[in-house]
Write a protein that holds these residues in place. Structure first.
Motif, PDB file in Angstrom:
ATOM      1  N   VAL A  75       0.859  -1.187   0.000  1.00 24.85           N
ATOM      2  CA  VAL A  75       0.000   0.000   0.000  1.00 24.85           C
ATOM      3  C   VAL A  75       0.894   1.236   0.000  1.00 24.85           C
ATOM      4  CG1 VAL A  75      -1.825   1.231   1.222  1.00 24.85           C
ATOM      5  CG2 VAL A  75      -1.779  -1.264   1.256  1.00 24.85           C
ATOM      6  N   HIS A  76       0.625   2.146  -0.910  1.00 29.61           N
ATOM      7  CA  HIS A  76       1.437   3.354  -1.078  1.00 29.61           C
ATOM      8  C   HIS A  76       0.731   4.598  -0.543  1.00 29.61           C
ATOM      9  CE1 HIS A  76       3.897   0.770  -3.537  1.00 29.61           C
ATOM     10  NE2 HIS A  76       2.847   0.499  -4.293  1.00 29.61           N
ATOM     11  N   LEU A  77      -0.071   4.410   0.493  1.00 30.83           N
ATOM     12  CA  LEU A  77      -0.853   5.508   1.043  1.00 30.83           C
ATOM     13  C   LEU A  77       0.034   6.609   1.604  1.00 30.83           C
ATOM     14  CD1 LEU A  77      -3.653   6.600   1.582  1.00 30.83           C
ATOM     15  CD2 LEU A  77      -3.738   5.237   3.666  1.00 30.83           C
ATOM     16  N   ASP A  78       1.126   6.251   2.268  1.00 31.10           N
ATOM     17  CA  ASP A  78       2.015   7.265   2.829  1.00 31.10           C
ATOM     18  C   ASP A  78       2.608   8.153   1.737  1.00 31.10           C
ATOM     19  OD1 ASP A  78       3.432   5.058   1.909  1.00 31.10           O
ATOM     20  OD2 ASP A  78       4.867   5.052   3.565  1.00 31.10           O
ATOM     21  N   ARG A  79       3.011   7.554   0.620  1.00 36.10           N
ATOM     22  CA  ARG A  79       3.581   8.331  -0.485  1.00 36.10           C
ATOM     23  C   ARG A  79       2.532   9.266  -1.094  1.00 36.10           C
ATOM     24  NH1 ARG A  79       3.239   7.224  -5.740  1.00 36.10           N
ATOM     25  NH2 ARG A  79       2.810   5.020  -5.397  1.00 36.10           N
ATOM     26  N   LEU A  80       1.321   8.755  -1.295  1.00 32.94           N
ATOM     27  CA  LEU A  80       0.261   9.583  -1.877  1.00 32.94           C
ATOM     28  C   LEU A  80      -0.120  10.739  -0.958  1.00 32.94           C
ATOM     29  CD1 LEU A  80      -1.970   6.772  -3.396  1.00 32.94           C
ATOM     30  CD2 LEU A  80      -0.615   8.445  -4.653  1.00 32.94           C
ATOM     31  N   THR A 112      -2.830  14.997   5.534  1.00 34.17           N
ATOM     32  CA  THR A 112      -2.603  14.152   6.702  1.00 34.17           C
ATOM     33  C   THR A 112      -3.587  12.989   6.703  1.00 34.17           C
ATOM     34  OG1 THR A 112      -4.149  15.304   8.144  1.00 34.17           O
ATOM     35  CG2 THR A 112      -1.878  16.164   8.071  1.00 34.17           C
ATOM     36  N   LEU A 113      -3.275  11.991   7.499  1.00 33.61           N
ATOM     37  CA  LEU A 113      -4.166  10.849   7.648  1.00 33.61           C
ATOM     38  C   LEU A 113      -5.509  11.298   8.234  1.00 33.61           C
ATOM     39  CD1 LEU A 113      -3.681   7.892   6.923  1.00 33.61           C
ATOM     40  CD2 LEU A 113      -3.124   7.470   9.309  1.00 33.61           C
ATOM     41  N   THR A 114      -5.478  12.269   9.134  1.00 38.90           N
ATOM     42  CA  THR A 114      -6.706  12.797   9.730  1.00 38.90           C
ATOM     43  C   THR A 114      -7.573  13.476   8.674  1.00 38.90           C
ATOM     44  OG1 THR A 114      -5.583  13.095  11.843  1.00 38.90           O
ATOM     45  CG2 THR A 114      -7.618  14.329  11.517  1.00 38.90           C
ATOM     46  N   GLU A 115      -6.961  14.267   7.809  1.00 40.92           N
ATOM     47  CA  GLU A 115      -7.718  14.919   6.731  1.00 40.92           C
ATOM     48  C   GLU A 115      -8.341  13.888   5.802  1.00 40.92           C
ATOM     49  OE1 GLU A 115      -5.240  19.099   6.172  1.00 40.92           O
ATOM     50  OE2 GLU A 115      -4.443  17.262   5.273  1.00 40.92           O
ATOM     51  N   LEU A 116      -7.564  12.870   5.448  1.00 42.93           N
ATOM     52  CA  LEU A 116      -8.075  11.822   4.574  1.00 42.93           C
ATOM     53  C   LEU A 116      -9.226  11.082   5.252  1.00 42.93           C
ATOM     54  CD1 LEU A 116      -7.851  10.279   1.911  1.00 42.93           C
ATOM     55  CD2 LEU A 116      -6.196   8.763   3.044  1.00 42.93           C
ATOM     56  N   ARG A 151     -12.433  -2.953   1.345  1.00 41.81           N
ATOM     57  CA  ARG A 151     -13.711  -2.936   0.624  1.00 41.81           C
ATOM     58  C   ARG A 151     -13.574  -2.078  -0.627  1.00 41.81           C
ATOM     59  NH1 ARG A 151     -18.453  -3.990   4.054  1.00 41.81           N
ATOM     60  NH2 ARG A 151     -17.686  -4.447   6.140  1.00 41.81           N
ATOM     61  N   PHE A 152     -14.280  -2.478  -1.675  1.00 39.48           N
ATOM     62  CA  PHE A 152     -14.263  -1.673  -2.892  1.00 39.48           C
ATOM     63  C   PHE A 152     -14.806  -0.277  -2.622  1.00 39.48           C
ATOM     64  CE2 PHE A 152     -14.050  -5.690  -5.456  1.00 39.48           C
ATOM     65  CZ  PHE A 152     -12.853  -5.390  -6.088  1.00 39.48           C
ATOM     66  N   SER A 153     -15.773  -0.146  -1.736  1.00 40.07           N
ATOM     67  CA  SER A 153     -16.323   1.179  -1.423  1.00 40.07           C
ATOM     68  C   SER A 153     -15.246   2.051  -0.764  1.00 40.07           C
ATOM     69  CB  SER A 153     -17.553   1.068  -0.524  1.00 40.07           C
ATOM     70  OG  SER A 153     -17.242   0.389   0.685  1.00 40.07           O
ATOM     71  N   THR A 154     -14.418   1.458   0.076  1.00 44.83           N
ATOM     72  CA  THR A 154     -13.324   2.203   0.706  1.00 44.83           C
ATOM     73  C   THR A 154     -12.275   2.568  -0.334  1.00 44.83           C
ATOM     74  OG1 THR A 154     -13.680   1.091   2.824  1.00 44.83           O
ATOM     75  CG2 THR A 154     -11.532   2.130   2.492  1.00 44.83           C
ATOM     76  N   LEU A 155     -11.926   1.629  -1.189  1.00 44.73           N
ATOM     77  CA  LEU A 155     -10.956   1.888  -2.249  1.00 44.73           C
ATOM     78  C   LEU A 155     -11.448   3.000  -3.170  1.00 44.73           C
ATOM     79  CD1 LEU A 155      -8.265   1.057  -3.532  1.00 44.73           C
ATOM     80  CD2 LEU A 155      -9.514  -0.717  -4.783  1.00 44.73           C
ATOM     81  N   THR A 156     -12.733   2.976  -3.493  1.00 44.24           N
ATOM     82  CA  THR A 156     -13.329   4.013  -4.335  1.00 44.24           C
ATOM     83  C   THR A 156     -13.225   5.377  -3.659  1.00 44.24           C
ATOM     84  OG1 THR A 156     -14.868   2.438  -5.314  1.00 44.24           O
ATOM     85  CG2 THR A 156     -15.474   4.765  -5.450  1.00 44.24           C
ATOM     86  N   ALA A 157     -13.564   5.439  -2.377  1.00 47.68           N
ATOM     87  CA  ALA A 157     -13.513   6.701  -1.639  1.00 47.68           C
ATOM     88  C   ALA A 157     -12.082   7.215  -1.534  1.00 47.68           C
ATOM     89  CB  ALA A 157     -14.119   6.527  -0.250  1.00 47.68           C
ATOM     90  N   LEU A 158     -11.128   6.315  -1.296  1.00 47.23           N
ATOM     91  CA  LEU A 158      -9.717   6.724  -1.206  1.00 47.23           C
ATOM     92  C   LEU A 158      -9.244   7.289  -2.546  1.00 47.23           C
ATOM     93  CD1 LEU A 158      -8.242   3.756   0.845  1.00 47.23           C
ATOM     94  CD2 LEU A 158      -8.401   6.150   1.589  1.00 47.23           C
ATOM     95  N   CYS A 159      -9.568   6.602  -3.629  1.00 46.80           N
ATOM     96  CA  CYS A 159      -9.148   7.078  -4.949  1.00 46.80           C
ATOM     97  C   CYS A 159      -9.772   8.430  -5.283  1.00 46.80           C
ATOM     98  CB  CYS A 159      -9.482   6.046  -6.022  1.00 46.80           C
ATOM     99  SG  CYS A 159      -8.435   4.576  -5.944  1.00 46.80           S
ATOM    100  N   ALA A 160     -11.033   8.614  -4.923  1.00 46.04           N
ATOM    101  CA  ALA A 160     -11.700   9.897  -5.175  1.00 46.04           C
ATOM    102  C   ALA A 160     -11.048  11.017  -4.366  1.00 46.04           C
ATOM    103  CB  ALA A 160     -13.186   9.788  -4.845  1.00 46.04           C
ATOM    104  N   ALA A 161     -10.772  10.764  -3.090  1.00 44.26           N
ATOM    105  CA  ALA A 161     -10.198  11.786  -2.217  1.00 44.26           C
ATOM    106  C   ALA A 161      -8.756  12.112  -2.600  1.00 44.26           C
ATOM    107  CB  ALA A 161     -10.261  11.328  -0.765  1.00 44.26           C
ATOM    108  N   LEU A 162      -8.024  11.109  -3.070  1.00 46.22           N
ATOM    109  CA  LEU A 162      -6.609  11.312  -3.402  1.00 46.22           C
ATOM    110  C   LEU A 162      -6.392  11.632  -4.876  1.00 46.22           C
ATOM    111  CD1 LEU A 162      -5.177   8.360  -1.303  1.00 46.22           C
ATOM    112  CD2 LEU A 162      -4.867  10.807  -0.828  1.00 46.22           C
ATOM    113  N   GLY A 163      -7.453  11.553  -5.677  1.00 48.39           N
ATOM    114  CA  GLY A 163      -7.327  11.823  -7.114  1.00 48.39           C
ATOM    115  C   GLY A 163      -6.378  10.840  -7.777  1.00 48.39           C
TER     116      GLY A 163
END
Length: 82
Positions: free
Chosen positions: A12-17, A24-28, A51-63
């Motif tokens: 998972v490359h969440l820290d890099r994104l 911040t993680l709190t903002e996300l 969950r796909f719903s979580t993945l979808t939300a993460l991708c939307a928030a992080l562009g």
């Protein structure tokens, strides 16, 4: 399937994104509606599922695309990590 104690091949490359976006993680957490604790588990590679719903939300928030967030390491690469 790897055992619970074994490392898995998905990274998972969440820290890099987050760093690239100055977020911040709190903002996300506030943007996607997932607790900071659960995002931290994902970020640190300890999540067993997403969950796909979580993945979808993460991708939307992080562009980003799912492939920007997730990666794959071959079993050989995992075995060589000490």
């Amino acid at each position: 399937m790897p055992d619970d104690g074994e490392p898995h091949a998905i990274t998972v490359h969440l820290d890099r994104l987050l760093a690239e976006r100055g977020m911040t993680l709190t903002e996300l957490s506030e943007k996607v509606g997932v607790s900071v604790v659960n995002l931290s588990i994902l970020k640190n590679g300890r999540a067993k599922a997403v969950r796909f719903s979580t993945l979808t939300a993460l991708c939307a928030a992080l562009g980003c695309q799912p492939g920007d967030l997730l990666g794959y390491r071959s079993p050989e690469a995992i075995g060589s990590v000490s």
